[in-house]
Design a protein around this motif. Structure first.
Motif, PDB file in Angstrom:
ATOM      1  N   ILE A   4      -8.720 -45.024   2.867  1.00 12.33           N
ATOM      2  CA  ILE A   4      -7.383 -44.515   3.183  1.00 12.33           C
ATOM      3  C   ILE A   4      -7.194 -43.208   2.418  1.00 12.33           C
ATOM      4  O   ILE A   4      -7.326 -43.176   1.194  1.00 12.33           O
ATOM      5  N   TRP A   5      -6.875 -42.145   3.138  1.00 15.72           N
ATOM      6  CA  TRP A   5      -6.771 -40.809   2.555  1.00 15.72           C
ATOM      7  C   TRP A   5      -5.342 -40.286   2.603  1.00 15.72           C
ATOM      8  O   TRP A   5      -4.603 -40.555   3.550  1.00 15.72           O
ATOM      9  N   LEU A   6      -4.994 -39.473   1.605  1.00 11.37           N
ATOM     10  CA  LEU A   6      -3.824 -38.603   1.643  1.00 11.37           C
ATOM     11  C   LEU A   6      -4.353 -37.202   1.348  1.00 11.37           C
ATOM     12  O   LEU A   6      -4.961 -36.977   0.305  1.00 11.37           O
ATOM     13  N   ILE A   7      -4.113 -36.282   2.276  1.00 15.03           N
ATOM     14  CA  ILE A   7      -4.657 -34.931   2.164  1.00 15.03           C
ATOM     15  C   ILE A   7      -3.514 -33.931   2.251  1.00 15.03           C
ATOM     16  O   ILE A   7      -2.705 -33.984   3.185  1.00 15.03           O
ATOM     17  N   THR A   8      -3.436 -33.018   1.295  1.00 14.06           N
ATOM     18  CA  THR A   8      -2.401 -31.985   1.333  1.00 14.06           C
ATOM     19  C   THR A   8      -2.962 -30.707   1.949  1.00 14.06           C
ATOM     20  O   THR A   8      -4.162 -30.487   1.997  1.00 14.06           O
ATOM     21  N   GLU A  68       4.096 -43.130  -1.042  1.00 10.80           N
ATOM     22  CA  GLU A  68       4.718 -44.358  -0.523  1.00 10.80           C
ATOM     23  C   GLU A  68       4.472 -44.507   0.969  1.00 10.80           C
ATOM     24  O   GLU A  68       4.221 -45.618   1.461  1.00 10.80           O
ATOM     25  N   ALA A  69       4.506 -43.399   1.693  1.00 18.04           N
ATOM     26  CA  ALA A  69       4.278 -43.451   3.144  1.00 18.04           C
ATOM     27  C   ALA A  69       2.845 -43.862   3.461  1.00 18.04           C
ATOM     28  O   ALA A  69       2.602 -44.628   4.401  1.00 18.04           O
ATOM     29  N   ALA A  70       1.892 -43.363   2.676  1.00 19.64           N
ATOM     30  CA  ALA A  70       0.488 -43.736   2.890  1.00 19.64           C
ATOM     31  C   ALA A  70       0.290 -45.228   2.657  1.00 19.64           C
ATOM     32  O   ALA A  70      -0.369 -45.915   3.456  1.00 19.64           O
ATOM     33  N   VAL A  71       0.867 -45.741   1.584  1.00 18.85           N
ATOM     34  CA  VAL A  71       0.717 -47.158   1.258  1.00 18.85           C
ATOM     35  C   VAL A  71       1.440 -48.020   2.297  1.00 18.85           C
ATOM     36  O   VAL A  71       0.925 -49.068   2.720  1.00 18.85           O
ATOM     37  N   ALA A  72       2.622 -47.574   2.719  1.00 19.15           N
ATOM     38  CA  ALA A  72       3.363 -48.340   3.734  1.00 19.15           C
ATOM     39  C   ALA A  72       2.613 -48.384   5.057  1.00 19.15           C
ATOM     40  O   ALA A  72       2.607 -49.407   5.749  1.00 19.15           O
ATOM     41  N   ARG A  76      -2.818 -49.265   1.190  1.00 16.22           N
ATOM     42  CA  ARG A  76      -3.406 -48.846  -0.081  1.00 16.22           C
ATOM     43  C   ARG A  76      -3.654 -47.335  -0.016  1.00 16.22           C
ATOM     44  O   ARG A  76      -3.365 -46.692   1.003  1.00 16.22           O
ATOM     45  N   LEU A  77      -4.191 -46.778  -1.084  1.00 18.22           N
ATOM     46  CA  LEU A  77      -4.565 -45.364  -1.101  1.00 18.22           C
ATOM     47  C   LEU A  77      -5.871 -45.245  -1.869  1.00 18.22           C
ATOM     48  O   LEU A  77      -5.925 -45.533  -3.058  1.00 18.22           O
ATOM     49  N   ASP A  78      -6.919 -44.814  -1.178  1.00 12.69           N
ATOM     50  CA  ASP A  78      -8.245 -44.724  -1.784  1.00 12.69           C
ATOM     51  C   ASP A  78      -8.624 -43.319  -2.215  1.00 12.69           C
ATOM     52  O   ASP A  78      -9.330 -43.141  -3.208  1.00 12.69           O
ATOM     53  N   VAL A  79      -8.187 -42.318  -1.449  1.00 10.97           N
ATOM     54  CA  VAL A  79      -8.622 -40.947  -1.707  1.00 10.97           C
ATOM     55  C   VAL A  79      -7.428 -40.005  -1.589  1.00 10.97           C
ATOM     56  O   VAL A  79      -6.755 -39.969  -0.550  1.00 10.97           O
ATOM     57  N   GLY A 128     -10.127 -45.653  -6.978  1.00  7.67           N
ATOM     58  CA  GLY A 128      -9.569 -44.514  -6.263  1.00  7.67           C
ATOM     59  C   GLY A 128     -10.294 -43.234  -6.622  1.00  7.67           C
ATOM     60  O   GLY A 128     -10.936 -43.141  -7.673  1.00  7.67           O
ATOM     61  N   HIS A 129     -10.220 -42.261  -5.720  1.00  9.10           N
ATOM     62  CA  HIS A 129     -10.805 -40.943  -5.937  1.00  9.10           C
ATOM     63  C   HIS A 129      -9.704 -39.895  -5.791  1.00  9.10           C
ATOM     64  O   HIS A 129      -8.970 -39.912  -4.789  1.00  9.10           O
ATOM     65  N   ILE A 130      -9.604 -39.007  -6.761  1.00 14.04           N
ATOM     66  CA  ILE A 130      -8.704 -37.861  -6.678  1.00 14.04           C
ATOM     67  C   ILE A 130      -9.573 -36.615  -6.694  1.00 14.04           C
ATOM     68  O   ILE A 130     -10.252 -36.331  -7.685  1.00 14.04           O
ATOM     69  N   ILE A 131      -9.572 -35.903  -5.574  1.00 12.72           N
ATOM     70  CA  ILE A 131     -10.440 -34.747  -5.379  1.00 12.72           C
ATOM     71  C   ILE A 131      -9.552 -33.507  -5.338  1.00 12.72           C
ATOM     72  O   ILE A 131      -8.773 -33.316  -4.393  1.00 12.72           O
ATOM     73  N   ASN A 132      -9.653 -32.690  -6.378  1.00 10.31           N
ATOM     74  CA  ASN A 132      -8.811 -31.503  -6.498  1.00 10.31           C
ATOM     75  C   ASN A 132      -9.599 -30.273  -6.067  1.00 10.31           C
ATOM     76  O   ASN A 132     -10.626 -29.938  -6.666  1.00 10.31           O
TER      77      ASN A 132
END
Length: 289
Positions: A4-8, A68-72, A76-79, A128-132
């Motif tokens: 599960i990704w969140l990308i800005t 919160e939107a990603a988890v909902a 979950r949030l993996d990346v 989890g992975h946080i890729i900056n």
């Protein structure tokens, strides 16, 4: 298992390539951007595996809402990929306070805000992975890029510290440091340059002339960078920093050689400020932990 990704910064350039690469890998993505409507063409292709969210990364409450939107949506949030950013080229003296601060707020505090929002979720998951997405500009100095590169240097240090803090509970952080990529970053940077004061022609002017030749001919392929990012999301061991692109490797090598030369030339002055007897053994313990 899919991620599960969140990308800005997902609407264009590298951000959009990362979205498409993650979806092509079978993952699920919350793609964020100031204008998420620019991703609507992907929704018929990927269905519910792609959700979008309007996000200004400089807004801490909006960052929390995005997590919160990603988890909902996905449970979950993996990346987390902190990709949103921009740069304007101008001598520091000619950059307005508002322009300088806007680059720091987006390029650095955007990373801080999303990391602050995501870290508690990942800590509870114990993974989890946080890729900056930083820049080789976070390791070198380029006339005309004081705000952008100050932010990217900060991203590198921030990432390295939080990576050490989060390692015991399974959350991994990395600062990616690409060189030039064939996105519209260079056009944006050059497009906001002011008419230079004559005294800045030898420094900033020289870089402007170099960019005129390089923009459109950059070494980096953003689609290949996106595939590397997907690969990194599957890895259990990550370096603190990762240069991407032969140009990044080249200019970083020049900068490191200059730093080593200066350190050696000034070593006597460096050590002259010590007390007569100094025990550094404790520092060895800090490095090994």
């Amino acid at each position: 298992m899919s991620k599960i990704w969140l990308i800005t910064g997902s609407a264009r350039g590298l951000g959009r390539d990362i979205v498409e690469a993650a979806l092509a890998a079978g993952d699920e993505v919350l793609a964020t951007a100031r204008d998420p409507g620019r991703l609507d063409d992907l929704k018929p292709i990927y269905g519910d595996r792609l959700r979008t969210f309007a996000l200004d990364v400089t807004d801490m409450r909006a960052a929390e809402a995005a997590v919160e939107a990603a988890v909902a949506a996905f449970g979950r949030l993996d990346v987390l990929v902190n990709n949103a950013g921009f740069g304007y080229m101008a001598p520091f003296e000619q950059a307005s306070e508002a322009e300088f601060r806007a680059q720091i707020d987006t390029n650095f505090y955007g990373v801080v805000n999303l990391t602050r929002a995501a870290l508690p979720v990942m800590r509870k998951q114990r993974a989890g992975h946080i890729i900056n997405v930083s820049s080789v500009g976070g390791r070198v100095s380029t006339p005309g890029m004081s705000a952008y590169q100050a932010a990217k240097w900060a991203v590198g240090g921030f990432t390295e510290v939080v990576a050490k803090e989060a390692a015991p509970f399974g959350v991994k952080l990395i600062a990616l440091e690409p060189g030039g990529m064939r996105t519209d970053w260079g056009h944006t940077a050059r497009g906001h340059a002011p008419a230079l004061l004559p005294d800045y022609e030898p420094s900033v002017g020289a870089i402007q002339r170099l960019l005129q030749q390089y923009v459109g001919n950059e070494a980096g392929d953003p689609a290949k960078v996106a595939k590397v990012i997907v690969d990194l999301s599957r890895r259990e061991s990550l370096p603190a920093h990762l240069l991407l692109g032969s140009d990044a490797q080249y200019v970083f090598g020049l900068a490191e050689a200059e730093r080593r030369q200066d350190a050696e030339a000034w070593a006597e002055v460096t050590t002259s400020t010590d007390f007569d007897e100094v025990d550094l053994s404790v520092l060895g313990k800090l490095r090994s932990e």
